[in-house]
Design a protein around this motif. Sequence first.
Motif, PDB file in Angstrom:
ATOM      1  N   UNK A   3     -11.847 -29.338 -23.455  1.00  0.00           N
ATOM      2  CA  UNK A   3     -11.413 -29.811 -24.771  1.00  0.00           C
ATOM      3  C   UNK A   3     -11.752 -31.283 -24.897  1.00  0.00           C
ATOM      4  N   UNK A   4     -12.253 -31.676 -26.071  1.00  0.00           N
ATOM      5  CA  UNK A   4     -12.532 -33.097 -26.290  1.00  0.00           C
ATOM      6  C   UNK A   4     -11.532 -33.711 -27.265  1.00  0.00           C
ATOM      7  N   UNK A   5     -10.568 -32.907 -27.721  1.00  0.00           N
ATOM      8  CA  UNK A   5      -9.468 -33.414 -28.536  1.00  0.00           C
ATOM      9  C   UNK A   5      -8.202 -33.552 -27.710  1.00  0.00           C
ATOM     10  N   UNK A   6      -7.088 -33.743 -28.395  1.00  0.00           N
ATOM     11  CA  UNK A   6      -5.820 -33.959 -27.701  1.00  0.00           C
ATOM     12  C   UNK A   6      -5.083 -32.669 -27.375  1.00  0.00           C
ATOM     13  N   UNK A   7      -5.553 -31.551 -27.902  1.00  0.00           N
ATOM     14  CA  UNK A   7      -4.820 -30.297 -27.799  1.00  0.00           C
ATOM     15  C   UNK A   7      -5.662 -29.220 -27.145  1.00  0.00           C
ATOM     16  N   UNK A   8      -4.984 -28.379 -26.376  1.00  0.00           N
ATOM     17  CA  UNK A   8      -5.581 -27.160 -25.863  1.00  0.00           C
ATOM     18  C   UNK A   8      -4.460 -26.141 -25.758  1.00  0.00           C
ATOM     19  N   UNK A   9      -4.751 -24.874 -25.956  1.00  0.00           N
ATOM     20  CA  UNK A   9      -3.692 -23.866 -25.950  1.00  0.00           C
ATOM     21  C   UNK A   9      -3.292 -23.548 -24.511  1.00  0.00           C
ATOM     22  N   UNK A  10      -2.047 -23.826 -24.166  1.00  0.00           N
ATOM     23  CA  UNK A  10      -1.587 -23.743 -22.789  1.00  0.00           C
ATOM     24  C   UNK A  10      -1.617 -22.323 -22.229  1.00  0.00           C
ATOM     25  N   UNK A  11      -1.519 -21.319 -23.097  1.00  0.00           N
ATOM     26  CA  UNK A  11      -1.394 -19.938 -22.634  1.00  0.00           C
ATOM     27  C   UNK A  11      -2.736 -19.279 -22.331  1.00  0.00           C
ATOM     28  N   UNK A  12      -3.822 -19.974 -22.580  1.00  0.00           N
ATOM     29  CA  UNK A  12      -5.142 -19.418 -22.290  1.00  0.00           C
ATOM     30  C   UNK A  12      -5.465 -19.554 -20.804  1.00  0.00           C
ATOM     31  N   UNK A  13      -6.285 -18.662 -20.272  1.00  0.00           N
ATOM     32  CA  UNK A  13      -6.622 -18.741 -18.840  1.00  0.00           C
ATOM     33  C   UNK A  13      -7.580 -19.887 -18.551  1.00  0.00           C
ATOM     34  N   UNK A  14      -7.615 -20.300 -17.295  1.00  0.00           N
ATOM     35  CA  UNK A  14      -8.578 -21.306 -16.866  1.00  0.00           C
ATOM     36  C   UNK A  14      -7.988 -22.684 -16.676  1.00  0.00           C
ATOM     37  N   UNK A  15      -8.677 -23.480 -15.898  1.00  0.00           N
ATOM     38  CA  UNK A  15      -8.321 -24.880 -15.682  1.00  0.00           C
ATOM     39  C   UNK A  15      -8.566 -25.634 -16.984  1.00  0.00           C
ATOM     40  N   UNK A  16      -7.585 -26.412 -17.424  1.00  0.00           N
ATOM     41  CA  UNK A  16      -7.686 -27.135 -18.698  1.00  0.00           C
ATOM     42  C   UNK A  16      -8.253 -28.533 -18.433  1.00  0.00           C
ATOM     43  N   UNK A  17      -9.419 -28.810 -19.016  1.00  0.00           N
ATOM     44  CA  UNK A  17     -10.166 -30.023 -18.701  1.00  0.00           C
ATOM     45  C   UNK A  17     -10.355 -30.882 -19.951  1.00  0.00           C
TER      46      UNK A  17
ATOM     47  N   UNK B 185     -16.230 -31.694 -10.564  1.00  0.00           N
ATOM     48  CA  UNK B 185     -14.794 -31.990 -10.596  1.00  0.00           C
ATOM     49  C   UNK B 185     -13.987 -30.707 -10.762  1.00  0.00           C
ATOM     50  N   UNK B 186     -14.455 -29.810 -11.622  1.00  0.00           N
ATOM     51  CA  UNK B 186     -13.768 -28.525 -11.792  1.00  0.00           C
ATOM     52  C   UNK B 186     -13.755 -27.758 -10.477  1.00  0.00           C
ATOM     53  N   UNK B 187     -14.886 -27.712  -9.802  1.00  0.00           N
ATOM     54  CA  UNK B 187     -14.958 -27.005  -8.524  1.00  0.00           C
ATOM     55  C   UNK B 187     -14.024 -27.633  -7.491  1.00  0.00           C
ATOM     56  N   UNK B 188     -13.991 -28.964  -7.448  1.00  0.00           N
ATOM     57  CA  UNK B 188     -13.134 -29.649  -6.487  1.00  0.00           C
ATOM     58  C   UNK B 188     -11.662 -29.355  -6.775  1.00  0.00           C
ATOM     59  N   UNK B 189     -11.280 -29.409  -8.043  1.00  0.00           N
ATOM     60  CA  UNK B 189      -9.893 -29.118  -8.405  1.00  0.00           C
ATOM     61  C   UNK B 189      -9.542 -27.677  -8.051  1.00  0.00           C
ATOM     62  N   UNK B 190     -10.451 -26.743  -8.353  1.00  0.00           N
ATOM     63  CA  UNK B 190     -10.207 -25.333  -8.094  1.00  0.00           C
ATOM     64  C   UNK B 190     -10.016 -25.075  -6.599  1.00  0.00           C
ATOM     65  N   UNK B 191     -10.775 -25.805  -5.773  1.00  0.00           N
ATOM     66  CA  UNK B 191     -10.725 -25.599  -4.321  1.00  0.00           C
ATOM     67  C   UNK B 191      -9.531 -26.296  -3.671  1.00  0.00           C
ATOM     68  N   UNK B 192      -9.227 -27.504  -4.110  1.00  0.00           N
ATOM     69  CA  UNK B 192      -8.272 -28.336  -3.373  1.00  0.00           C
ATOM     70  C   UNK B 192      -6.925 -28.563  -4.053  1.00  0.00           C
ATOM     71  N   UNK B 193      -6.829 -28.373  -5.366  1.00  0.00           N
ATOM     72  CA  UNK B 193      -5.605 -28.786  -6.058  1.00  0.00           C
ATOM     73  C   UNK B 193      -4.936 -27.702  -6.906  1.00  0.00           C
ATOM     74  N   UNK B 194      -5.694 -26.720  -7.366  1.00  0.00           N
ATOM     75  CA  UNK B 194      -5.105 -25.692  -8.224  1.00  0.00           C
ATOM     76  C   UNK B 194      -3.975 -24.983  -7.493  1.00  0.00           C
TER      77      UNK B 194
END
Length: 346
Positions: free
Chosen positions: A67-81, A313-322
Motif C-alpha cells: 500500500x502506498x496510502x495510509x490505509x490497508x484492510x487488516x483482514x486481508x491475507x499477507x504481510x502488510x507493506x 525486505x518482505x522475504x526477510x520479514x517472512x523468514x525472521x519476524x512474521x
Amino acid sequence: MPKRYVFFTALAYAYPIYRPLQKAIRARGDEVAWYLEDGCPDLLEENEVRLISLEDIIEYDPLAIFACGNLIFHFLPGIKVSVFHGYPIGKRGEKSNEKDDHFSIRGWFDIYCTQGPSSTEYFKQLEVKHQFFKVYQTGWAKVDNYFSSYKKESDVPTILYSTTFSKGITSAPVLVETISKLVKEKTWNWRLTFHPKLNDQALLNRYRALADEHSKVTFVDNVRLEDFQQSDVMLCDSSSIILEFMMMNKPVVTYRNTNPGKHLLNVTEVSDVENAIETALTRPEQLMKDVNDFVRYHEAYRDGGNCERILDAVDDFNTHYKGRIKAKPLNLWRKFRLRNKLKYWK
C-alpha cells in the motif's frame, strides 16, 4: 511455486509507484495482481491482472500486500507493506516528525519500507517504541528509473507546473493568471499537472483551456517520468513531487512553500515568479549543490535497486519476524468502522 503479491490501489498516483515493483516481481518469476478501491480510476494496462472483490484477494492468497496510502484492510491475507506515496518534507509546515502525518502509526502495517535518512531515522525510533512492525531502508519504488539516461527532445526551456491539493497551500487558484500571462509572453513550453485530489473542475478547466489554446502547453492528467525528463524547471508550492523532480538534478521554484530552504527558489509574491524561473534556468552552482544535498538526505540510493530491496525486505520479514514479534494492537473501534464502511463482515 511462484510468490504472489497484491497492489492495494486507492488513487491514480499509485500506478507509477507500483509499476517498477511489478517489473521486479515478474523478473523474479513471481506473480502480482491489482486491487482498486472504489473510486480509483482504472488505468491498468492489458497485461496487468485485476482482482475485483475482496474474496478474490483472499483466494489469491498473496505473500504480501503493498500500500502506498495510509490505509490497508487488516483482514486481508499477507504481510502488510507500506511503500509510501511521497517523502516527509513537511508540506503542511510541520516542524517536527511527531506532527508529520508521514510518521503516523495506525497499526495497519507489518513493514515500513523507508526511502532515506529523513524517514528511516525516526521510523527506527518508532520501531523500538511500538515493536509490532519492522523498518527497512529500501529506497522508494517509484524512482528506480529516475537515474537512467534519456534524451531531451527540445532546446526550448520547458516548465513543469505541479501543485498540491491542500486548501490554503495549493497555488493553483493564485497562479492561474500568472501562468496564463507567461504562456502568452515567453517562449517557454509548459506541462501542467495537478494532484488527483484537487477537484475544483472550474479551475482545472481554466488550465485545460491554456493547453487547448496554445500548442506549447500540455495538460497532463497523471504526471510521468517523461514529464520530469523533458522539463528544465519545476514551478510548485509544497508537495513531495518537488523532491522527485530534484532527483533529475533540476531546480525548483516554489510559491509560498511551507518549509522553504536553500534548495529552493521560493517566492512569496506572484510578481516574482517570472524572475525566479529565469534564475532557475541558469542553474546557479550553489543552488544545484544544495539541491543535491537535499535529495540525498531523503533518497538513499541511486542504483535502481529499490524494488529489489523491497522484495528482499518482505522475504526477510517472512523468514525472521512474521509471528515472532509483538502483535499489532487490536484497534477494535477502528476495525469496526472500516468494516462498517465496507459492509464487509466475513
